[in-house]
Design a protein around this motif. Structure first.
Motif, PDB file in Angstrom:
ATOM      1  N   ILE A  51       4.716   8.287   1.951  1.00  0.00           N
ATOM      2  CA  ILE A  51       5.613   9.236   1.279  1.00  0.00           C
ATOM      3  C   ILE A  51       5.128  10.775   1.686  1.00  0.00           C
ATOM      4  O   ILE A  51       3.929  11.157   1.494  1.00  0.00           O
ATOM      5  CB  ILE A  51       5.635   9.099  -0.005  1.00  0.00           C
ATOM      6  N   ALA A  52       6.030  11.673   2.142  1.00  0.00           N
ATOM      7  CA  ALA A  52       5.674  12.883   2.461  1.00  0.00           C
ATOM      8  C   ALA A  52       4.406  13.100   3.178  1.00  0.00           C
ATOM      9  O   ALA A  52       3.386  13.670   2.792  1.00  0.00           O
ATOM     10  CB  ALA A  52       5.623  13.851   0.975  1.00  0.00           C
ATOM     11  N   THR A  53       4.318  12.387   4.320  1.00  0.00           N
ATOM     12  CA  THR A  53       3.215  12.314   4.986  1.00  0.00           C
ATOM     13  C   THR A  53       3.370  12.567   6.484  1.00  0.00           C
ATOM     14  O   THR A  53       4.429  12.566   6.726  1.00  0.00           O
ATOM     15  CB  THR A  53       2.344  11.143   4.698  1.00  0.00           C
ATOM     16  N   ALA A  54       2.332  12.410   7.495  1.00  0.00           N
ATOM     17  CA  ALA A  54       2.352  12.597   8.710  1.00  0.00           C
ATOM     18  C   ALA A  54       1.354  11.627   9.446  1.00  0.00           C
ATOM     19  O   ALA A  54       0.299  11.469   8.761  1.00  0.00           O
ATOM     20  CB  ALA A  54       2.349  13.948   9.287  1.00  0.00           C
ATOM     21  N   ALA A  55       1.525  11.102  10.689  1.00  0.00           N
ATOM     22  CA  ALA A  55       0.537  10.360  11.458  1.00  0.00           C
ATOM     23  C   ALA A  55      -0.310  11.329  12.084  1.00  0.00           C
ATOM     24  O   ALA A  55      -1.439  10.716  12.652  1.00  0.00           O
ATOM     25  CB  ALA A  55       1.355   9.618  12.485  1.00  0.00           C
TER      26      ALA A  55
ATOM     27  N   VAL B 184       0.878  -1.134  -0.075  1.00  0.00           N
ATOM     28  CA  VAL B 184      -0.088  -0.161   0.027  1.00  0.00           C
ATOM     29  C   VAL B 184       0.729   1.189  -0.019  1.00  0.00           C
ATOM     30  O   VAL B 184       1.867   1.470   0.794  1.00  0.00           O
ATOM     31  CB  VAL B 184      -1.080  -0.075   1.112  1.00  0.00           C
ATOM     32  N   LEU B 185       0.713   2.084  -1.024  1.00  0.00           N
ATOM     33  CA  LEU B 185       1.481   3.255  -1.234  1.00  0.00           C
ATOM     34  C   LEU B 185       0.782   4.524  -1.490  1.00  0.00           C
ATOM     35  O   LEU B 185      -0.194   4.442  -2.003  1.00  0.00           O
ATOM     36  CB  LEU B 185       2.839   3.093  -2.037  1.00  0.00           C
ATOM     37  N   GLY B 186       1.531   5.684  -1.187  1.00  0.00           N
ATOM     38  CA  GLY B 186       0.887   7.073  -1.482  1.00  0.00           C
ATOM     39  C   GLY B 186       1.582   8.026  -0.713  1.00  0.00           C
ATOM     40  O   GLY B 186       2.215   7.729   0.163  1.00  0.00           O
ATOM     41  N   GLY B 187       1.349   9.500  -1.187  1.00  0.00           N
ATOM     42  CA  GLY B 187       1.977  10.596  -0.698  1.00  0.00           C
ATOM     43  C   GLY B 187       0.832  11.423  -0.206  1.00  0.00           C
ATOM     44  O   GLY B 187      -0.334  11.408  -0.737  1.00  0.00           O
ATOM     45  N   SER B 188       1.249  12.188   0.951  1.00  0.00           N
ATOM     46  CA  SER B 188       0.590  13.267   1.398  1.00  0.00           C
ATOM     47  C   SER B 188      -0.686  12.508   2.079  1.00  0.00           C
ATOM     48  O   SER B 188      -0.593  11.656   3.034  1.00  0.00           O
ATOM     49  CB  SER B 188       0.386  14.280   0.406  1.00  0.00           C
ATOM     50  N   MET B 189      -1.970  13.046   1.416  1.00  0.00           N
ATOM     51  CA  MET B 189      -2.912  12.427   2.135  1.00  0.00           C
ATOM     52  C   MET B 189      -3.065  10.846   1.920  1.00  0.00           C
ATOM     53  O   MET B 189      -3.707  10.002   2.688  1.00  0.00           O
ATOM     54  CB  MET B 189      -4.565  12.842   1.731  1.00  0.00           C
ATOM     55  N   GLY B 190      -2.476  10.597   0.745  1.00  0.00           N
ATOM     56  CA  GLY B 190      -2.314   9.104   0.356  1.00  0.00           C
ATOM     57  C   GLY B 190      -1.663   8.421   1.359  1.00  0.00           C
ATOM     58  O   GLY B 190      -1.824   7.133   1.864  1.00  0.00           O
ATOM     59  N   GLY B 191      -0.553   9.072   1.884  1.00  0.00           N
ATOM     60  CA  GLY B 191       0.317   8.427   2.921  1.00  0.00           C
ATOM     61  C   GLY B 191      -0.362   8.473   4.160  1.00  0.00           C
ATOM     62  O   GLY B 191       0.003   7.378   4.788  1.00  0.00           O
ATOM     63  N   MET B 192      -1.209   9.121   4.523  1.00  0.00           N
ATOM     64  CA  MET B 192      -2.129   8.907   5.755  1.00  0.00           C
ATOM     65  C   MET B 192      -2.886   7.902   5.670  1.00  0.00           C
ATOM     66  O   MET B 192      -3.019   7.026   6.611  1.00  0.00           O
ATOM     67  CB  MET B 192      -3.012  10.099   5.888  1.00  0.00           C
ATOM     68  N   GLN B 193      -3.457   7.620   4.120  1.00  0.00           N
ATOM     69  CA  GLN B 193      -4.238   6.203   4.288  1.00  0.00           C
ATOM     70  C   GLN B 193      -3.225   5.058   4.369  1.00  0.00           C
ATOM     71  O   GLN B 193      -3.625   3.952   4.963  1.00  0.00           O
ATOM     72  CB  GLN B 193      -4.871   6.148   2.924  1.00  0.00           C
ATOM     73  N   VAL B 194      -2.152   5.108   3.732  1.00  0.00           N
ATOM     74  CA  VAL B 194      -1.264   4.000   3.911  1.00  0.00           C
ATOM     75  C   VAL B 194      -0.951   3.718   5.608  1.00  0.00           C
ATOM     76  O   VAL B 194      -0.969   2.548   6.087  1.00  0.00           O
ATOM     77  CB  VAL B 194       0.134   4.542   3.353  1.00  0.00           C
ATOM     78  N   LEU B 195      -0.880   4.858   6.281  1.00  0.00           N
ATOM     79  CA  LEU B 195      -0.430   4.404   7.718  1.00  0.00           C
ATOM     80  C   LEU B 195      -1.809   3.995   8.425  1.00  0.00           C
ATOM     81  O   LEU B 195      -1.630   2.954   9.314  1.00  0.00           O
ATOM     82  CB  LEU B 195       0.048   5.860   8.486  1.00  0.00           C
ATOM     83  N   GLN B 196      -2.846   4.469   8.049  1.00  0.00           N
ATOM     84  CA  GLN B 196      -4.190   3.843   8.427  1.00  0.00           C
ATOM     85  C   GLN B 196      -4.216   2.308   8.064  1.00  0.00           C
ATOM     86  O   GLN B 196      -4.659   1.743   8.959  1.00  0.00           O
ATOM     87  CB  GLN B 196      -5.101   4.805   7.998  1.00  0.00           C
TER      88      GLN B 196
END
Lengths: 210, 489
Positions: B250-254, B223-235
């Motif tokens: 990528i380029a995201t935050a928890a 599962v990958l993605g940047g920004s809001m996509g990265g938030m979904q990855v962490l979720q």
């Protein structure tokens, strides 16, 4: 942290083999300052360890990640504090101690994070360095210490005896110690510290909390 | 004609600059505007006129497949009947949202690329960012622009569609076919508008999980993605650790920072201050809050770049004139660029969706669901992580990524972390950044070996020459999906 560019295990990094021998197979290892991942790869291939790394340089981290190693970009001086206690069996610092800002703090963190710590470092008390300094009166530039004083990442040199002093200061115990000569062979095993301090070009220490 | 001018501009841009900005289809499309010999557009003047100009420029770039007229009505038709694969979930299968509402019925629009293997082990889920959509590697059905991540996904690319089955869903609350505020509320027969329940990042992920279930995929390879996509990855990694073999945020935050919430609030207030917003019921009123949404996009777009990148690209250069006009015209190139960003955005995005999706990001705080301790979100996880940040990203700066990395370390997770040096800001994840592809490629290949997936047919892009070959191959990528795009369900 030193930026170590090693294509494979180079002759000047025979300490890596000595370090690898000290690690129990199948253990969890954190390699601080892992460079291009040569040691982690060696450990995972020969000792079947579950290895992690920290490396300062982006180039080093990229190489490691491309090799499939688990490595994070970070700095021994600032990032070890974020690790919880006792998460690794071994925390390794190979040829990096002399490049840290606060070697004592780094060593204390290593002993907190790992059950054991393995430290390898160049011995500034080696006879060649002593004679170089004595007779030429200038900072030595050797195979293992290849930088001029003004651009070296190595800011905290120590001798083997200095390091033993630090080990005592942080209440750690030496489980094993090996001094390596210029050729990378172990210096006579039962020699006293002063002998190692003159003839060991590098030293590798296996430590645990006292 | 317009295209030729656009190409002329790209040639005029010097060397690397032109290649790198031009490499991204969105940027390439957007750069074309500078070559239009039209007077600069006053933002308060007539956005729709300017918008029509952009759209004609974008249309001219479009593949033969997308020669439809770009009208609001056409864009709206994508909302309920998208040019995508579509999964409908009926009354028997509601989506329980964090706000307590059971959303039912709802639908998910998605695109796929590549083939699912017999073990269903090679599925990769790409999560898109705030205003992107599922059309990551095919021409966009509304604008005709190339997919937004053809640099990363395609044959021979790091996410190699010859090896992996890539899925990208339009997120819940968005406006390209997945249920959102512009969708028709089945109870009223009218657009949901602000009656649409508030959605969260976790709701988006829950919806995606339902689709993955329906596709019969037990565990995703990546599962990958940047920004809001990265938030979904962490979720995803936190909610379904056993279903995520490896994760690439990528380029995201928890969690969304106070500064980022502040920027989002500026954008939302701009939308709501537009009289044409009509308290969210603009579709029925036949109006569009284009000015407000355009301003929101302009403000947001600044946060996606960096001061250095703006300076390098535009400096204080004037737009098609030799001297300032002593007016509020877009004298400066940077103004013209931002206005174009705003104008082209309102052509393809729904204002209410913008409110909802920005809100979902604001609410994101992964640690909050785990007693405030982020490490607990990843406790016992066997997922392999590779976290990536960019040095000049001030929207999701490196310390945000480090916080995730530290939490993963504390949880004993397998984590790699790379901070990539670039001056291109947050948007770097969408651009041609070789270090990003090298890291991603290495991580994906190692994870594929660990999962027992076949290796790449040929070694990936060791030098620029073969990268160019790869990009030529990538040109063929849309062919895979073109047939799917055409088939509505």
């Amino acid at each position: 942290m030193a930026v170590l560019a090693l294509p494979e295990i180079s002759p000047t990094r025979v300490d890596l083999l000595t370090v690898a021998e000290m690690v129990e197979p199948g253990s969890r290892v954190l390699d601080v300052g892992c460079g291009d991942g040569a040691l982690l790869k060696l450990l995972s291939e020969r000792r079947g360890v579950d290895g992690r790394g920290i490396e300062l340089s982006q180039a080093g981290v990229n190489e490691c990640v491309a090799k499939g190693l688990h490595v994070i970009q970070g700095d021994a001086d600032t990032d070890l504090v974020a690790y919880p206690d006792d998460v690794f069996d071994y925390v390794i610092l190979s040829q990096t101690l002399q490049a840290t800002f606060a070697p004592r703090t780094v060593l204390e963190h290593m002993l907190r994070i790992g059950r054991r710590a393995i430290v390898s470092f160049p011995n500034f008390g080696h006879w060649r360095i002593r004679t170089h300094l004595t007779f030429r009166g200038r900072m030595p530039v050797t195979e293992t210490l290849a930088h001029a004083w003004y651009d070296t990442p190595n800011i905290h040199f120590c001798t083997i005896r200095d390091f033993v002093g630090l080990v005592e200061l942080v209440n750690a115990r030496v489980e094993r110690a090996v001094a390596l000569d210029q050729a990378g062979h172990p210096v006579r095993v039962n020699a006293p510290w002063w002998f190692w301090n003159i003839f060991g070009q590098q030293a590798v220490f296996l430590l645990r909390r006292g | 004609m317009l295209v030729r001018r656009g190409e002329h501009f790209a040639r005029r841009c010097e060397g690397e600059e032109a290649k790198t900005w031009g490499a991204n289809p969105y940027f390439a499309a957007q750069l074309g505007i500078f070559c239009l010999q039209e007077p600069s557009f006053g933002i308060s003047n007539d956005l729709s006129r300017a918008g029509a100009l952009c759209s004609s420029s974008e249309r001219s770039r479009a593949s033969p497949m997308t020669t439809r007229t770009l009208t609001p009505a056409f864009r709206l038709s994508e909302v309920d009947n998208p040019s995508s694969l579509l999964a409908r979930f009926g009354a028997e299968d509601p989506l329980r949202l964090d706000c307590g509402v059971d959303l039912s019925p709802f639908q998910i629009a998605y695109q796929t690329y590549g083939q699912l293997d017999s073990r269903k082990a090679n599925a990769v889920l790409v999560c898109h960012a705030l205003t992107a959509d599922q059309h990551l590697a095919n021409p966009h059905p509304v604008t005709g622009a190339q997919g937004w991540w053809t640099t990363m996904v395609g044959p021979g690319r790091p996410i190699d569609t010859n090896r992996f089955f890539v899925i990208c869903t339009n997120v819940l609350g968005a406006c390209m076919g997945t249920t959102g505020p512009a969708s028709t509320n089945p109870e009223t027969g009218k657009p949901w508008g602000l009656d649409f329940p508030m959605v969260t990042i976790r709701d988006m992920v829950r919806a995606q999980a339902k689709l993955i279930d329906r596709l019969g995929i037990e565990s995703l390879f990546c599962v990958l993605g940047g920004s809001m996509g990265g938030m979904q990855v962490l979720q995803w990694a936190a909610s379904y650790p056993e279903r995520v073999f490896c994760a690439l945020p990528i380029a995201t935050a928890a969690k969304h920072s106070a500064q980022n919430i502040a920027f989002h609030e500026v954008g939302r207030q701009a939308v709501m201050a537009d009289p044409d917003w009509r308290k969210g019921r603009y579709i029925e009123a036949g109006t569009r809050p284009s000015k407000g949404l355009g301003v929101a996009r302009m403000a947001a777009h600044i946060t996606y770049l960096s001061e250095k990148a703006l300076h390098r690209k535009f400096g204080r250069n004037l737009q098609d004139r030799d001297a300032p006009t002593f007016s509020f015209d877009a004298d400066f190139q940077v103004e013209s660029y931002l206005r174009h960003q705003g104008m082209s955005f309102v052509e393809r995005f729904d204002a209410n969706s913008y409110l909802y999706v920005t809100r979902a990001m604001d609410y994101f705080d992964l640690a909050a669901d785990y007693g405030g301790v982020l490490a607990r979100a990843f406790q016992g996880s066997a997922t392999r992580f590779c976290v990536v940040s960019f040095t000049s990203d001030w929207l999701f700066p490196t310390p945000d990524s480090r916080a995730t990395v530290h939490a993963l370390n504390a949880a004993g997770g397998s984590v790699s972390f790379v901070e990539i040096a670039t001056d291109r800001g947050h948007d770097a994840f969408l651009l041609d950044v070789p270090e990003l592809f090298a890291t991603t490629g290495g991580f994906i290949d190692a994870a594929a070996r660990a999962r027992g997936l076949p290796a790449a047919a040929s070694e990936r892009m060791p030098n620029d020459a073969s990268r160019e070959r790869a990009s030529e191959r990538a040109e063929e990528a849309p062919a895979i999906s073109a047939t799917r795009v055409g088939s509505r369900r």
